[in-house]
Motif scaffolding. Structure first.
Motif, PDB file in Angstrom:
ATOM      1  N   THR A 145       1.333  -1.229  -0.357  1.00 17.15           N
ATOM      2  CA  THR A 145       0.112  -0.253   0.254  1.00 17.15           C
ATOM      3  C   THR A 145       1.492   0.944  -0.377  1.00 17.15           C
ATOM      4  OG1 THR A 145      -2.092  -1.594   1.620  1.00 17.15           O
ATOM      5  CG2 THR A 145      -1.976   0.950   1.228  1.00 17.15           C
ATOM      6  N   SER A 146       0.551   2.086  -0.780  1.00 11.79           N
ATOM      7  CA  SER A 146       1.332   3.688  -0.964  1.00 11.79           C
ATOM      8  C   SER A 146       0.396   4.661  -1.156  1.00 11.79           C
ATOM      9  CB  SER A 146       1.991   4.107  -1.915  1.00 11.79           C
ATOM     10  OG  SER A 146       2.946   4.053  -2.350  1.00 11.79           O
ATOM     11  N   ILE A 147       0.721   5.674  -0.267  1.00 12.74           N
ATOM     12  CA  ILE A 147       0.131   7.100  -0.177  1.00 12.74           C
ATOM     13  C   ILE A 147       1.133   8.105  -0.663  1.00 12.74           C
ATOM     14  CG2 ILE A 147      -1.160   8.509   1.585  1.00 12.74           C
ATOM     15  CD1 ILE A 147      -1.193   5.642   3.574  1.00 12.74           C
ATOM     16  N   GLU A 148       0.125   8.790  -1.303  1.00 13.21           N
ATOM     17  CA  GLU A 148       0.468  10.209  -2.055  1.00 13.21           C
ATOM     18  C   GLU A 148       0.108  11.358  -1.245  1.00 13.21           C
ATOM     19  OE1 GLU A 148       3.171  12.939  -3.166  1.00 13.21           O
ATOM     20  OE2 GLU A 148       4.039  11.125  -3.296  1.00 13.21           O
ATOM     21  N   TYR A 149       0.932  12.736  -0.725  1.00 14.43           N
ATOM     22  CA  TYR A 149       0.288  13.317  -0.631  1.00 14.43           C
ATOM     23  C   TYR A 149      -0.214  14.299  -1.492  1.00 14.43           C
ATOM     24  CZ  TYR A 149      -0.656  17.768   2.458  1.00 14.43           C
ATOM     25  OH  TYR A 149      -1.114  18.911   2.683  1.00 14.43           O
ATOM     26  N   ASP A 150       0.351  14.565  -2.789  1.00  9.91           N
ATOM     27  CA  ASP A 150       0.460  15.360  -4.450  1.00  9.91           C
ATOM     28  C   ASP A 150      -0.728  14.539  -4.889  1.00  9.91           C
ATOM     29  OD1 ASP A 150       0.623  16.656  -6.138  1.00  9.91           O
ATOM     30  OD2 ASP A 150       1.792  18.179  -5.215  1.00  9.91           O
ATOM     31  N   GLU A 151      -1.777  15.174  -4.827  1.00 17.55           N
ATOM     32  CA  GLU A 151      -2.794  14.304  -6.337  1.00 17.55           C
ATOM     33  C   GLU A 151      -2.746  14.612  -7.731  1.00 17.55           C
ATOM     34  OE1 GLU A 151      -7.492  14.146  -6.724  1.00 17.55           O
ATOM     35  OE2 GLU A 151      -6.964  15.690  -6.438  1.00 17.55           O
ATOM     36  N   GLU A 152      -1.857  15.205  -8.156  1.00 20.81           N
ATOM     37  CA  GLU A 152      -1.103  15.263  -9.735  1.00 20.81           C
ATOM     38  C   GLU A 152      -0.742  14.088  -9.256  1.00 20.81           C
ATOM     39  OE1 GLU A 152       0.062  18.100 -12.772  1.00 20.81           O
ATOM     40  OE2 GLU A 152      -0.709  19.372 -10.776  1.00 20.81           O
TER      41      GLU A 152
END
Length: 372
Positions: A145-152
């Motif tokens: 599972t990976s989380i990214e703060y920036d939507e783009e």
């Protein structure tokens, strides 16, 4: 063999020779992931000799793009929070906000995470998706599972991972909050630095599980730390060293200081530890544990150069100057900042200023501390 295959092979062999890539399972995983596929949008290269720093875009297919993609170096992929390489013609003088970490550090960290088959891992900071792809190649998509703060940034990573054939769970949001829905995890790894280890990461890691993160701070020094999570909500583990530097998670960035206090006031005394110690990376890293909300700035007062620490939370401050080979500190506020620094560094000096690799970091609900 194509150009990119030759460059990829050379990179893998170089990481193996340097000791970043140490085991066959991770080598096999790295061999399946072509870094250039995660840099199709280009990257920024620092303009040599520019002051302040200027960046120019290197776009897919241009001279140096493929070679840069397989260079063992970090590549800036976003500037000022929104600007991509394809948005720029010429140069830009703004701060980088996202990058593709140098592959040797990615593989070193994955090796240091001590993953085994069928372990679940939460990655904080998807970035381009390169490290996510390597994790998927090693563990399988269902365990990542990976989380990214920036939507783009997250959208571009999802596209690159899909083209690569990797389909892990990808989330967009504040990685400092972790992922409660899929928790607990066996491992948590962060590709951004944090000033303090979030409580959510401790809560979402199984007892006995591990967190690998870079701990940094507002004095601009950071180190890689591996923490073992205990069942009582605390964690501790060694500093792995290497002067590892990542961008601070955006919610952990230093706030603007605004209007400075009157730095000509306060009480003066001689100090046995001068501001020159803050020129040293390791000393700054150690100092951050004593004054975690302080920022360092240089200034001129009455025609002389001084160094100042200003605490963003309490407004306390300390200003230091050198006179005739002696250091003088002037400080004021609720917390005598330099007294705290002296006491903390004094304990480190009494222990013989051991290397950070001999240190242990402990994280509790009250905060985090460093020990030898």
């Amino acid at each position: 063999m194509s150009d990119y295959e030759q460059l990829h092979r050379y990179l893998i062999d170089s990481m193996t020779a340097s000791g970043s890539l140490r085991t066959q399972p991770w080598r096999r995983a790295a061999e399946t992931v072509q870094r250039h596929e995660f840099l199709r949008g280009g990257f920024f290269r620092l303009v040599p000799g520019s002051t302040p720093s200027a960046w120019s875009p290197v776009l897919e297919g241009s001279d140096g793009w493929l070679q840069g993609a397989y260079a063992d170096e970090s590549l800036v992929t976003q500037i000022a929070g929104t600007i991509k390489p394809t948005d720029i013609r010429g140069e830009i003088m703004r701060e980088p906000t996202s990058s593709s970490t140098l592959p040797s550090l990615v593989l070193r960290m994955l090796e240091d995470l001590r993953l085994e088959p069928e372990m679940t891992v939460l990655e904080i900071g998807t970035g381009t998706g390169y490290s996510t792809a390597v994790l998927c190649a090693r563990l399988g998509d269902d365990y990542v599972t990976s989380i990214e703060y920036d939507e783009e940034v997250a959208q571009r990573a999802q596209g690159a991972l899909g083209r690569h054939g990797a389909f892990p769970a990808l989330l967009t949001g504040d990685g400092l909050l972790g992922d409660a829905d899929r928790a607990p995890y066996d491992r948590v790894i962060a590709t951004c630095a944090v000033r303090t280890v979030p409580t959510a990461w401790l809560e979402q890691t199984r007892p006995g599980g591990q967190i690998l993160t870079t701990i940094g701070g507002w004095l601009n020094a950071s180190e890689l730390v591996r923490l073992k999570v205990d069942g009582d909500g605390t964690a501790s583990g060694p500093v792995l060293g290497g002067h590892v530097s990542f961008m601070l998670a955006r919610p952990h960035l230093a706030p603007p200081l605004g209007l400075l206090p009157d730095l000509t006031a306060g009480k003066e005394r001689e100090t046995r530890i001068g501001a020159d110690v803050l020129r040293d990376w390791t000393t700054r890293f150690v100092t951050q544990f004593a004054v975690p909300t302080a920022q360092h700035l240089g200034l001129q007062l009455d025609g002389r150069n001084e160094d100042a620490l200003v605490d963003a939370e309490t407004g306390s401050w300390a200003a230091l100057r050198e006179e005739s080979g002696y250091w003088i500190v002037r400080q004021d506020g609720a917390v005598p900042l330099w007294d705290v620094v002296e006491e903390h560094l004094g304990r480190w000096h009494a222990a013989g200023t051991p290397a950070v690799e001999k240190a242990t970091v402990r994280v509790t609900a009250e905060g985090q501390s460093i020990h030898w």
